[in-house]
Design an enzyme around this catalytic site. Structure first.
Site, short mmCIF file in Angstrom:
data_model
loop_
_atom_site.label_atom_id
_atom_site.label_comp_id
_atom_site.label_asym_id
_atom_site.label_seq_id
_atom_site.Cartn_x
_atom_site.Cartn_y
_atom_site.Cartn_z
CB THR A 32 -0.96 0.00 1.21
OG1 THR A 32 -0.19 -0.05 2.40
CG2 THR A 32 -1.90 -1.20 1.16
CB THR A 34 1.16 5.34 3.88
OG1 THR A 34 0.36 6.37 3.30
CG2 THR A 34 1.90 5.88 5.08
CB CYS A 35 2.60 0.16 4.10
SG CYS A 35 1.10 0.31 5.09
CB SER A 36 5.15 0.41 -0.36
OG SER A 36 4.59 -0.87 -0.19
#
Length: 146
Positions: A32, A34-36
């Site tokens: 996703t 923000t996560c990545s």
């Protein structure tokens, strides 16, 4: 569960936390934005510095299966820099009371975005993000608590 050369391996909380200082951070979804793009990369970038201040690597946790966690961490260069844990049924996340119901987005039950610092299994600080935010669980913020 973590991925090893032999396949998925369950870990106990004692194996992760007992007798050590640990930063654990949780992301709601692999791959996703923000996560990545922000969350995991911050910890990967500062992994060597954190390892010197902790008793091991920072720990990334996601309520997903270990195969997704492994593929995501490899794509992010996290292997050997961040201990990656898959909380497939969100059991640990639920015990912390930090689950996120993302079923309306087709993602099921996930973990909220958070970080914590624990010493010998005792949580010393817990940083829970407000919905849609990325501030207090970042590496930069959490590392100041170690």
């Amino acid at each position: 569960t973590t991925m090893t050369a032999e396949g998925p391996k369950p870990l106990t909380t004692a194996e992760v936390f007992a007798g050590r200082k640990v930063i654990l951070f949780s992301v709601p979804g692999a791959f996703t934005p923000t996560c990545s793009n922000k969350h995991l990369p911050g910890y990967v970038k500062q992994a060597d510095e954190l390892k010197a201040r902790l008793d091991g690597w920072p720990v990334a946790m996601i309520a997903s299966d270990p195969f997704v966690m492994d593929a995501w961490s490899k794509s992010q260069g996290a292997a050997g820099k961040v201990l990656r844990l898959a909380d497939g049924n969100a059991d640990f996340t639920k015990k912390l009371g930090l689950e996120l119901d993302a079923t309306k987005h087709g993602m099921g039950v996930r973990g909220q975005r958070f970080s914590l610092v624990a010493e010998d299994g005792v949580v010393k600080s817990l940083n829970i993000e407000a919905p849609g935010k990325f501030e207090v669980s970042s590496c930069e913020y959490t590392a100041r608590q170690v």
